[in-house]
Design an enzyme around this catalytic site. Sequence first.
Site, short mmCIF file in Angstrom:
data_model
loop_
_atom_site.label_atom_id
_atom_site.label_comp_id
_atom_site.label_asym_id
_atom_site.label_seq_id
_atom_site.Cartn_x
_atom_site.Cartn_y
_atom_site.Cartn_z
N SER A 1 65.82 79.06 -0.49
CA SER A 1 66.10 80.37 -1.09
C SER A 1 66.34 81.41 -0.02
CB SER A 1 64.89 80.77 -1.93
OG SER A 1 64.95 82.14 -2.23
N TYR B 1 56.09 82.30 -3.01
CA TYR B 1 57.33 81.58 -3.38
C TYR B 1 58.16 81.30 -2.13
CZ TYR B 1 62.13 80.91 -5.00
OH TYR B 1 63.40 80.42 -5.19
N1 LIG Z 1 68.56 81.32 -9.53
C1 LIG Z 1 68.48 81.88 -8.32
O1 LIG Z 1 68.90 83.01 -8.11
C2 LIG Z 1 67.86 81.11 -7.18
C3 LIG Z 1 67.88 81.71 -5.91
C4 LIG Z 1 67.32 81.02 -4.83
C5 LIG Z 1 66.78 79.77 -5.02
N2 LIG Z 1 66.77 79.21 -6.26
C6 LIG Z 1 66.18 77.88 -6.41
O2 LIG Z 1 67.10 77.05 -7.08
C7 LIG Z 1 66.43 76.12 -7.90
C8 LIG Z 1 66.94 76.18 -9.34
O3 LIG Z 1 66.74 77.49 -9.82
P1 LIG Z 1 67.11 77.95 -11.30
O4 LIG Z 1 67.50 79.36 -11.22
O5 LIG Z 1 68.00 76.95 -11.90
O6 LIG Z 1 65.66 77.89 -11.95
P2 LIG Z 1 65.20 77.34 -13.40
O7 LIG Z 1 63.79 77.80 -13.56
O8 LIG Z 1 66.18 77.71 -14.43
O9 LIG Z 1 65.23 75.77 -13.20
C9 LIG Z 1 64.16 75.02 -12.68
C10 LIG Z 1 63.87 73.88 -13.63
O10 LIG Z 1 62.81 73.10 -13.06
C11 LIG Z 1 61.94 72.68 -14.09
N3 LIG Z 1 60.61 72.48 -13.51
C12 LIG Z 1 59.75 73.45 -13.06
N4 LIG Z 1 58.62 72.88 -12.61
C13 LIG Z 1 58.77 71.54 -12.78
C14 LIG Z 1 57.94 70.44 -12.50
N5 LIG Z 1 56.74 70.60 -11.96
N6 LIG Z 1 58.40 69.20 -12.79
C15 LIG Z 1 59.63 69.02 -13.34
N7 LIG Z 1 60.46 70.04 -13.63
C16 LIG Z 1 60.03 71.28 -13.34
C17 LIG Z 1 61.93 73.82 -15.09
O11 LIG Z 1 61.59 73.37 -16.39
C18 LIG Z 1 63.36 74.35 -15.01
O12 LIG Z 1 64.17 73.83 -16.04
C19 LIG Z 1 64.95 76.43 -7.76
O13 LIG Z 1 64.42 75.58 -6.76
C20 LIG Z 1 64.93 77.86 -7.29
O14 LIG Z 1 63.78 78.16 -6.56
C21 LIG Z 1 67.31 79.85 -7.34
#
Ligand SMILES: NC(=O)c1ccc[n+]([C@@H]2O[C@H](COP(=O)([O-])OP(=O)(O)OC[C@H]3O[C@@H](n4cnc5c(N)ncnc54)[C@H](O)[C@@H]3O)[C@@H](O)[C@H]2O)c1
Length: 335
Positions: free
Chosen positions: A127, A152
């Site tokens: 991130s 985080y």
């Molecule tokens: N969206 C953003 O702006 C952003 C920015 C930087 C980094 N990220 C990273 O990208 C990745 C995806 O982000 P996103 O926005 O799609 O988030 P999101 O929360 O929509 O997707 C994450 C998914 O992981 C699942 N999950 C959570 N804990 C779990 C566990 N213990 N076991 C199995 N499944 C689990 C959740 O049910 C969810 O569907 C994450 O790692 C997030 O930290 C996202």
Amino acid sequence: MKLLVTGAAGFIGFHLSLRLTNEGHEVVGLDNLDPYYDVNLKKARLDILSQSELFRHVNISLQDERSMSDLFKTEKFTHVINLAAQAGVRYSIENPMAYVNTNLVGFANVLEGCRHNEVEHLVYASSSSVYGMNTKMPLSPHEGVDHPMSLYAATKKSNEMMAHSYSNLYDLPTTGLRFFTVYGPWGRPDMALFLFTKNILEEKPINVFNYGKMRRDFTYIDDIVEGVVRVTKNIATANPDWDGDNPDPCTSSNPYRVYNIGNNQVVELSRYIEVIEEVVGKKAIYNYMPMQPGDVPATEADVSDLMQDVGFKPDTSIEFGIRKFIEWYREYYNA
Ligand SMILES: NC(=O)c1ccc[n+]([C@@H]2O[C@H](COP(=O)([O-])OP(=O)(O)OC[C@H]3O[C@@H](n4cnc5c(N)ncnc54)[C@H](O)[C@@H]3O)[C@@H](O)[C@H]2O)c1
């Protein structure tokens, strides 16, 4: 490729899995449908994915060591993309253990699965928040990132270090991707674009942190997916010029890399809101708030390495991307 995509019911995982199955790859989508936000939205994404015969959902928690080990053994993935995480900066202040369990223990299980089952490439979500207190813009992966401002961010930085140890010990090719504020259709209900759109439509006030003076590199989902797909196919290799006397943080003498994926075009939060107002056709009611603990005031990605290695950098304008999101929102919520 036969892929494991963790977090497949999530925002980014959904779009990525859709793209991969459309390209003809077999995808096992792991997701425990965590209730951090509306589970129905996650189920609706899975319903769409399940229309492809190439997609299968498995409901396993990343931190369930036994089930993870069995899954890896049975499925024999060629490539693994780890997106499952407890996301969100603000929530980590109230629920630190959710981050430790999923992002640290869970990630260790992913690494172990890859190590024992000859996975060719592990790609995982890091991130932009790892830049923490760094202020030199644009934020470069060649600078050290040792001052996270939230748990985080600390777990995401830890993932990069854990990955490096596996690249070193077991020659596992790993690529970490630092995503910069991702937005678009099917986006997350806890993120600004969703919250703002919902409240503006319902004529409720919106919380505007740091008095609107936040600057963000907002990155459209299709650009993220394009970047992830290209990077996944381009397996991490050792940097032959890496020098321990002058250690480059984002490469290594092991098959290890870290890239930024961001739009490389900074937008003030106030402009972002202005575009939402234009598309929605209503004015927002502003509730100005101070900076939130753990948040960083500005992000801007240096994406030159991504461009150099996979020939791509994000470039979707917020005017286009916000319109796409609002079209989806209005249709999905009948708003
Ligand atoms: N969206 C953003 O702006 C952003 C920015 C930087 C980094 N990220 C990273 O990208 C990745 C995806 O982000 P996103 O926005 O799609 O988030 P999101 O929360 O929509 O997707 C994450 C998914 O992981 C699942 N999950 C959570 N804990 C779990 C566990 N213990 N076991 C199995 N499944 C689990 C959740 O049910 C969810 O569907 C994450 O790692 C997030 O930290 C996202």
